[in-house]
Design a protein around this motif. Sequence first.
Motif, PDB file in Angstrom:
ATOM      1  N   ASP A  40       0.814  -1.275   0.178  1.00 12.46           N
ATOM      2  CA  ASP A  40       0.012  -0.323  -0.069  1.00 12.46           C
ATOM      3  C   ASP A  40       0.972   1.309  -0.046  1.00 12.46           C
ATOM      4  O   ASP A  40       0.614   2.340   0.425  1.00 12.46           O
ATOM      5  N   CYS A  41       1.955   1.161  -0.610  1.00 15.90           N
ATOM      6  CA  CYS A  41       3.037   2.591  -0.755  1.00 15.90           C
ATOM      7  C   CYS A  41       3.750   2.432  -2.037  1.00 15.90           C
ATOM      8  O   CYS A  41       3.929   1.282  -2.455  1.00 15.90           O
ATOM      9  N   GLY A  42       4.258   3.480  -2.347  1.00 21.14           N
ATOM     10  CA  GLY A  42       5.301   3.360  -3.677  1.00 21.14           C
ATOM     11  C   GLY A  42       6.543   2.942  -3.013  1.00 21.14           C
ATOM     12  O   GLY A  42       6.972   3.423  -1.972  1.00 21.14           O
ATOM     13  N   MET A  43       7.433   2.351  -3.657  1.00 20.21           N
ATOM     14  CA  MET A  43       8.760   1.821  -3.293  1.00 20.21           C
ATOM     15  C   MET A  43       9.647   1.857  -4.218  1.00 20.21           C
ATOM     16  O   MET A  43       9.423   1.144  -5.681  1.00 20.21           O
ATOM     17  N   ASP A  44      10.681   2.394  -4.487  1.00 19.68           N
ATOM     18  CA  ASP A  44      11.899   2.278  -5.318  1.00 19.68           C
ATOM     19  C   ASP A  44      12.997   2.000  -4.607  1.00 19.68           C
ATOM     20  O   ASP A  44      13.472   3.007  -4.001  1.00 19.68           O
ATOM     21  N   ASN A  45      13.661   0.730  -4.690  1.00 21.10           N
ATOM     22  CA  ASN A  45      14.749   0.613  -4.144  1.00 21.10           C
ATOM     23  C   ASN A  45      16.063   0.611  -4.757  1.00 21.10           C
ATOM     24  O   ASN A  45      17.217   0.040  -4.514  1.00 21.10           O
ATOM     25  N   HIS A  46      15.975   1.606  -5.764  1.00 22.48           N
ATOM     26  CA  HIS A  46      17.414   2.113  -6.441  1.00 22.48           C
ATOM     27  C   HIS A  46      17.134   3.378  -6.800  1.00 22.48           C
ATOM     28  O   HIS A  46      17.255   4.021  -7.927  1.00 22.48           O
ATOM     29  N   PHE A  47      16.696   4.259  -5.885  1.00 25.28           N
ATOM     30  CA  PHE A  47      16.607   5.724  -6.133  1.00 25.28           C
ATOM     31  C   PHE A  47      17.768   6.772  -5.825  1.00 25.28           C
ATOM     32  O   PHE A  47      18.164   6.540  -4.687  1.00 25.28           O
ATOM     33  N   PRO A  48      17.899   7.541  -6.654  1.00 22.32           N
ATOM     34  CA  PRO A  48      19.047   8.480  -6.222  1.00 22.32           C
ATOM     35  C   PRO A  48      18.971   9.050  -4.974  1.00 22.32           C
ATOM     36  O   PRO A  48      18.096   9.748  -4.649  1.00 22.32           O
ATOM     37  N   ASN A  49      20.272   9.023  -4.129  1.00 21.23           N
ATOM     38  CA  ASN A  49      20.007   9.850  -2.821  1.00 21.23           C
ATOM     39  C   ASN A  49      20.013  11.143  -2.961  1.00 21.23           C
ATOM     40  O   ASN A  49      20.829  11.932  -3.372  1.00 21.23           O
ATOM     41  N   PRO A  50      18.810  11.654  -2.320  1.00 22.75           N
ATOM     42  CA  PRO A  50      18.459  13.046  -2.357  1.00 22.75           C
ATOM     43  C   PRO A  50      19.242  14.007  -1.461  1.00 22.75           C
ATOM     44  O   PRO A  50      19.258  15.283  -1.429  1.00 22.75           O
ATOM     45  N   TYR A  51      19.768  13.445  -0.493  1.00 14.65           N
ATOM     46  CA  TYR A  51      20.315  13.923   0.636  1.00 14.65           C
ATOM     47  C   TYR A  51      21.820  13.546   0.841  1.00 14.65           C
ATOM     48  O   TYR A  51      22.085  13.119   2.132  1.00 14.65           O
ATOM     49  N   PRO A  52      22.532  13.498   0.053  1.00 15.39           N
ATOM     50  CA  PRO A  52      24.114  13.090   0.321  1.00 15.39           C
ATOM     51  C   PRO A  52      24.765  13.820   1.452  1.00 15.39           C
ATOM     52  O   PRO A  52      24.551  14.992   1.519  1.00 15.39           O
ATOM     53  N   SER A  58      25.916   7.561   0.054  1.00 13.04           N
ATOM     54  CA  SER A  58      25.738   6.546  -0.876  1.00 13.04           C
ATOM     55  C   SER A  58      25.027   7.243  -2.325  1.00 13.04           C
ATOM     56  O   SER A  58      24.336   8.129  -2.122  1.00 13.04           O
ATOM     57  N   GLY A  59      25.265   6.578  -3.285  1.00 11.43           N
ATOM     58  CA  GLY A  59      24.634   7.080  -4.738  1.00 11.43           C
ATOM     59  C   GLY A  59      23.243   6.757  -4.832  1.00 11.43           C
ATOM     60  O   GLY A  59      22.250   7.449  -5.249  1.00 11.43           O
ATOM     61  N   THR A  60      22.652   5.408  -4.230  1.00 11.83           N
ATOM     62  CA  THR A  60      21.067   5.162  -4.282  1.00 11.83           C
ATOM     63  C   THR A  60      20.584   4.715  -2.780  1.00 11.83           C
ATOM     64  O   THR A  60      21.515   4.065  -2.304  1.00 11.83           O
ATOM     65  N   VAL A  61      19.453   4.798  -2.756  1.00 16.93           N
ATOM     66  CA  VAL A  61      18.683   4.506  -1.646  1.00 16.93           C
ATOM     67  C   VAL A  61      17.374   3.788  -2.029  1.00 16.93           C
ATOM     68  O   VAL A  61      16.989   3.758  -3.063  1.00 16.93           O
ATOM     69  N   LEU A  62      16.696   3.371  -0.751  1.00 18.23           N
ATOM     70  CA  LEU A  62      15.482   2.987  -1.005  1.00 18.23           C
ATOM     71  C   LEU A  62      14.217   4.230  -0.675  1.00 18.23           C
ATOM     72  O   LEU A  62      14.494   4.749   0.479  1.00 18.23           O
ATOM     73  N   LYS A  63      13.522   4.338  -1.551  1.00 23.86           N
ATOM     74  CA  LYS A  63      12.357   5.596  -1.256  1.00 23.86           C
ATOM     75  C   LYS A  63      11.064   4.700  -1.204  1.00 23.86           C
ATOM     76  O   LYS A  63      10.704   4.198  -1.797  1.00 23.86           O
ATOM     77  N   TYR A  64      10.301   5.446   0.190  1.00 28.81           N
ATOM     78  CA  TYR A  64       9.054   4.738   0.571  1.00 28.81           C
ATOM     79  C   TYR A  64       8.283   5.915   0.451  1.00 28.81           C
ATOM     80  O   TYR A  64       8.414   6.931   1.256  1.00 28.81           O
ATOM     81  N   SER A  65       7.120   5.816  -0.203  1.00 30.31           N
ATOM     82  CA  SER A  65       6.222   6.773  -0.233  1.00 30.31           C
ATOM     83  C   SER A  65       4.859   6.444   0.042  1.00 30.31           C
ATOM     84  O   SER A  65       4.141   5.526  -0.465  1.00 30.31           O
ATOM     85  N   ASP A  66       4.064   6.556   1.345  1.00 35.17           N
ATOM     86  CA  ASP A  66       3.195   6.506   1.746  1.00 35.17           C
ATOM     87  C   ASP A  66       2.344   7.638   1.306  1.00 35.17           C
ATOM     88  O   ASP A  66       2.276   8.579   1.937  1.00 35.17           O
TER      89      ASP A  66
END
Length: 533
Positions: A40-52, A58-66
């Motif tokens: 029940d959420c959006g998930m991208d486990n190869h998302f560019p790190n928006p807050y290095p 890290s270059g990529t992280v998991l994005k969790y969107s509820d």
Amino acid sequence: MQKFLALIFLFSSTLFYSQLQTLTDDFEGNGTILSWYGGDCGMDNHFPNPYPSVINNSGTVLKYSDTGALYAYVAFNGVGNFNLNNNSTFSLKLYVPSNGLTGNQTNQISLKLQNSLLTEPWSTQCEIIKPIVLNQWQTITFNFASDNFVNFSAASPNPLTRSDFNRVLLQINGENNTSQVVSYMDDFQYIVTNNTIYDNLVWSDEFDGNGSINYLNWFQQTQFPMGTSWFGNEQQHYTNRVENSNVSNGTLKIVAKREAYTNQGVTKQFTSARLNSKFAFKYGRVEVRAKLSEGEGTLPAIWMLGKNINELGAYWQLNGYGAVTWPACGEIDIMEYWGSNVISSAVHHPINGNLSVDEYTSNYQNKEGVTSAFHTYALEWNNERITLSVDGINHLNYQPLIKNQFTWPFDAEQYILLNIAMLSNAPANFVQSTMEIDYVRVYQQANLGNSSITNETDLVVFPNPVTDQLNLIISENQIGNRATIYSILGQELNSIILNKKQTMVDVSAFPQGMYFIQIASGKEKNTHKFLKK
């Protein structure tokens, strides 16, 4: 066809009921977790790190969107079951930006363990809830042996006695609400650290006496390794003066001072001290109890280098052991304090294929009062892994799957360094600051008395670390056995007969430190360690 299906079932059962030792994912293609999914959420486990940042570059992280679902979560199923003994932890890095939130929910993260084989996996779940802060990367650690946990069902037993959990769920800001959350996760780890007991004190300095340091234990390193300067644009001269390193009232003082000082033809505006231990060792436990220096521009450190480093002016290099450059010698940063109550640790080694280029693994934990009170900074190091902790709470575990000269130069002796560096951002009003060290102790493996130290899966010891009451859970066939508590030096402190499956032992009067509890059944003796905080 029936034989083929039977083999599939047998293989699946073996996977589900084997005990997991390590699971990791850095969301950059490295790791052992292959089954992340969003509920029940959006998930991208190869998302560019928006807050290095320094904490997480890290270059990529998991994005969790509820987006407002009642029961949003991200999860994965382990290929095996989790062993929740007192040496297992879950951890991850988390960033929750305030501009991605709606509603007025409590800022928190829940880690829930479930049995995916059940029709209703949540019905027997157990969870730990931790508070979080917004707008910064932070490391969250979950330990079912020492953290407060919540069973969904009151009928569920203590999670430390269970072996059916095989699914992890992560949930931000609770459930059963329509608030929205955007968050970023990185460096998930599940680690079962080894149960090696380091019970033999092989070297220490308790810093008794007054005046100069103990020159049998320490060397004051003062020579520039780069001709006219130190590494990292450090601004100080390290000296061998008593003004910069001395012993009084049972502690070592390393003092960084603002003062013009000329040495080796160079004048600098700060002085400090850098001590090398005249003791080197391979594998064991290091404990340093310290109160750290404070002030912007100061960098107190407790760390280790390979005895074989060829750094000019280092103690072991001067004594003929310098053979390799940094980072090929390996470096372990037990503690570096950059301010803002952040204790950082790191493991440095060469990048794959190039012995002269540094690669490192780092992590940190937030710790209040490190400049006003003493805390214990520790390393445990064996041929499998390096684990770093503060006050018994682990925050970094380095365990490369492939060990070679690039990933694992840590199969040779290392020595201990204590110092305060001065950085270029020291303010004009800085005068001096002190790191105070109560003791430095090195332990290695040895037998406790005449008994062998082994791992006994039928004994559960919690919470660990413990403050007042230590709980012991034993199997039915251990009822009637004797439990004895020993100090780190083998002194017997308490002994009781275990006449029921769960027993509570009062350890509130014990001083802080490591202890051993031994369960004796006839000639068999099994020993576990616990930490009193």
